[in-house]
Design a protein around this motif. Structure first.
Motif, PDB file in Angstrom:
ATOM      1  N   LYS B  59     -44.039  40.853  68.520  1.00 37.81           N
ATOM      2  CA  LYS B  59     -44.359  39.464  68.890  1.00 37.81           C
ATOM      3  C   LYS B  59     -43.104  38.760  69.425  1.00 37.81           C
ATOM      4  CE  LYS B  59     -48.595  38.879  66.355  1.00 37.81           C
ATOM      5  NZ  LYS B  59     -49.312  38.384  65.185  1.00 37.81           N
ATOM      6  N   ILE B  62     -42.790  39.902  73.129  1.00 31.81           N
ATOM      7  CA  ILE B  62     -43.713  39.255  74.085  1.00 31.81           C
ATOM      8  C   ILE B  62     -43.544  37.733  74.104  1.00 31.81           C
ATOM      9  CG2 ILE B  62     -45.692  39.001  72.509  1.00 31.81           C
ATOM     10  CD1 ILE B  62     -45.937  40.333  76.091  1.00 31.81           C
ATOM     11  N   LEU B  64     -44.078  35.571  71.550  1.00 36.06           N
ATOM     12  CA  LEU B  64     -44.931  34.777  70.655  1.00 36.06           C
ATOM     13  C   LEU B  64     -44.133  34.236  69.475  1.00 36.06           C
ATOM     14  CD1 LEU B  64     -48.269  36.824  70.485  1.00 36.06           C
ATOM     15  CD2 LEU B  64     -47.918  34.590  71.526  1.00 36.06           C
ATOM     16  N   ARG B  91     -45.077  38.206  81.588  1.00 39.73           N
ATOM     17  CA  ARG B  91     -46.206  38.620  80.746  1.00 39.73           C
ATOM     18  C   ARG B  91     -47.300  39.320  81.554  1.00 39.73           C
ATOM     19  NH1 ARG B  91     -46.292  33.252  76.959  1.00 39.73           N
ATOM     20  NH2 ARG B  91     -45.151  34.110  75.201  1.00 39.73           N
ATOM     21  N   PHE B  96     -50.528  43.485  76.020  1.00 40.35           N
ATOM     22  CA  PHE B  96     -50.404  43.440  74.561  1.00 40.35           C
ATOM     23  C   PHE B  96     -51.787  43.677  73.967  1.00 40.35           C
ATOM     24  CE2 PHE B  96     -50.025  41.836  70.349  1.00 40.35           C
ATOM     25  CZ  PHE B  96     -48.683  41.811  70.010  1.00 40.35           C
ATOM     26  N   PHE B  98     -53.815  43.469  70.712  1.00 37.92           N
ATOM     27  CA  PHE B  98     -53.725  42.896  69.371  1.00 37.92           C
ATOM     28  C   PHE B  98     -54.426  43.765  68.333  1.00 37.92           C
ATOM     29  CE2 PHE B  98     -52.778  39.276  71.959  1.00 37.92           C
ATOM     30  CZ  PHE B  98     -51.908  38.527  71.193  1.00 37.92           C
ATOM     31  N   SER B 100     -56.214  42.682  65.977  1.00 39.67           N
ATOM     32  CA  SER B 100     -57.569  42.158  65.758  1.00 39.67           C
ATOM     33  C   SER B 100     -58.403  42.164  67.042  1.00 39.67           C
ATOM     34  CB  SER B 100     -57.466  40.730  65.241  1.00 39.67           C
ATOM     35  OG  SER B 100     -56.803  39.923  66.210  1.00 39.67           O
ATOM     36  N   ASP B 177     -50.367  46.876  68.944  1.00 40.18           N
ATOM     37  CA  ASP B 177     -50.128  46.469  67.560  1.00 40.18           C
ATOM     38  C   ASP B 177     -51.171  47.134  66.663  1.00 40.18           C
ATOM     39  OD1 ASP B 177     -49.330  45.257  65.253  1.00 40.18           O
ATOM     40  OD2 ASP B 177     -49.867  43.218  65.851  1.00 40.18           O
TER      41      ASP B 177
END
Lengths: 256, 253
Positions: B59, B62, B64, B91, B96, B98, B100, B177
């Motif tokens: 994170k 990137i 975040l 970006r 990316f 995630f 979730s 991730d």
């Protein structure tokens, strides 16, 4: 002077909401505007809230007329029902009732939607795809809420007055044309304008609080429920505070 | 991909260089000076226990999260010095995935995939956008789901769609991730295979955050082991498997 922790929290949150509002205005006037999302939100926030706000306005008009009628009959002024209902609906009942229903429906839904987007990393996902999530999610929703509540309130006023006409005609008799002309005969510009203007502030308050609570949701799914709940509570309180301020201001400057 | 030629100017063989990255949360130092390099075209797995700071690390890469100290260089750009506009451009070149999935649940699969293109590739015609959406979904074997909502898909299918969305802007680097967490072993293996296929097809460079050893074995060219906020060990899967270090051995036993 020492403040308790809860007092500090209230001031802290008020500061954060002020900062959030400042960011809203900054993002609102910077390119690019998410027009498509704004129109989609206007449809969701406005059109989809109309049945609920219309229904509550209608029932309120009906019930109030039935309840005030005996008292007015005692004084022999039942013919003033259209004027009284028109004034009370346009000046106070319509705006506040619509705003409270709006806070319950839209404030909670914005809080829950953004809250769940936060906890499922959808907001982060927008960020990493190079989209400004504040602009896409917050600016469009706040603006839609601000623009749609005045429209909904106007419709709710009209439907409420129609409800009053139905209730009046349950016992007495008056044509719709006469009823409406009686309403407008007693309504002044100074009654309509402050009431209309305050609905923009109510809509803005509901939008900004719903977005703030949702955007900064923490603590997983429990936090989403809390965000939706506190969005309704805070925006409802804010509606009453704003209403009080508007009444004081219009009273001070001698209109209304 | 970013179209500004100046944006490609400073790149070399090292597509990501992370040096001395530190990050604390409420006094708890999660990263204590982590260093690593990702070379062009390779897949680097960062292996570590839950809560060891693996997700925090990517994170930070990137943008975040902001590290407390250290430098992060991505495709020749020090991301800590980039403006918001330049960061958005960067970006576009870094995908990316995630943990979730983070699919937009109010949008259909098509709208999910169109979302980044509507912002960054506005010169594309509607037909070209549609072509790209279909191609990305075909890559992950889910072309038929195009008009469904994310909630109508299984966890594994959602992961594939999320991967398709990551691919839609044709990034040069993909950060995964924990791509197999929460999936059954067969679906997890399918996702691992997909990561390898994508790497071979598009020649992307990848960082995979994982503690799923089957995924690690399938995808890793090289592994960095994150322990106590630093890079504890580095090597290929076979090198680490042969390690006599008691901590490393636990992953392979």
């Amino acid at each position: 002077m020492k403040f308790s922790n809860s007092t500090k929290e209230v001031f802290n949150e008020a500061g954060e909401i002020a900062f959030f509002t400042g960011r809203f205005f900054k993002e609102l006037f910077s390119p690019r505007f998410e027009g498509r999302e704004f129109l989609k939100q206007c449809y969701i926030v406005g059109y989809k809230s109309l049945p609920l706000i219309g229904l509550t306005g209608f029932i309120m008009g009906l019930v109030l007329t039935i309840q005030v009628r005996p008292t007015l009959i005692e004084y022999g002024v039942q013919a003033r029902i259209p004027a009284m209902m028109g004034l009370s609906f346009v000046r106070e009942i319509g705006p506040v009732l619509s705003a409270l229903i709006f806070a319950g429906k839209i404030g909670s839904s914005i809080g829950a939607e953004l809250g769940s987007m936060r906890v499922t990393e959808q907001i982060d996902s927008m960020d990493v795809s190079g989209t400004n999530p504040f602009k896409f999610l917050v600016v469009t929703r706040v603006l839609a809420a601000t623009c749609m509540l005045p429209v909904l309130t106007s419709l709710s006023d009209a439907i409420g007055i129609f409800g009053s006409y139905i209730a009046f005609n349950m016992r007495d008799s008056m044509t719709l044309r006469l009823f409406v002309s009686e309403v407008f005969h007693y309504l002044k510009f100074a009654d309509v304008m402050p009431a209309y203007i305050k609905t923009y502030f109510f809509g803005f308050a509901v939008g900004i609080i719903g977005c703030y609570k949702g955007y900064y949701t923490r603590l997983g799914t429990a936090g989403v429920g809390r965000a939706a709940n506190s969005a309704v509570v805070v925006s409802s309180v804010l509606i009453f505070l704003l209403d009080l301020m508007v009444v004081q201001i219009t009273d001070l400057i001698g209109i209304g | 991909m970013a179209e500004d030629p100046a944006f490609h100017a400073k790149e070399g063989d090292n597509v990501i260089v992370v040096e001395g990255v530190k990050k604390s949360f409420a006094g708890n130092e999660v990263l204590k000076g982590f260093d690593f390099v990702l070379h062009k075209g390779e897949t680097l797995v960062i292996l570590g226990r839950s809560g060891s700071g693996k997700s925090v690390l990517i994170k930070c890469i990137i943008g975040l999260m902001k590290p407390d100290a250290g430098t992060i260089n991505v495709l020749g750009n020090n991301i800590l010095e980039l403006s918001i506009g330049d960061m958005d451009k960067l970006r576009m070149r870094v995908g990316f995935l995630f943990q979730s999935n983070a699919l937009y649940d109010s949008m259909t699969i098509r709208e999910n995939l169109e979302f980044p293109m509507r912002r960054h590739l506005r010169h594309l015609t509607a037909d070209e956008v549609n072509e790209r959406v279909v191609a990305a979904l075909t890559d992950v074997g889910l072309a038929k789901t195009i008009d469904l909502m994310p909630s109508e898909l299984s966890g594994g299918m959602q992961k594939r769609v999320a991967l398709a969305r990551t691919l839609i802007l044709q990034p040069e680097i993909i950060l995964y991730d924990e791509p197999t967490t929460g999936l059954d072993p067969i679906t997890g293996m399918e996702i691992s295979d997909l990561i390898v296929e994508i790497q071979e097809k598009y020649q992307t460079s990848s960082i995979v955050i994982s503690h799923d050893m089957k995924c690690v074995e399938r995808t890793a060219d090289r592994i960095d082991v994150l322990l106590n906020g630093i890079c504890y060990a580095e090597g290929t899967y076979d090198e680490l498997k042969a390690s006599t270090d008691p901590y490393i051995k636990q992953y392979f036993d």
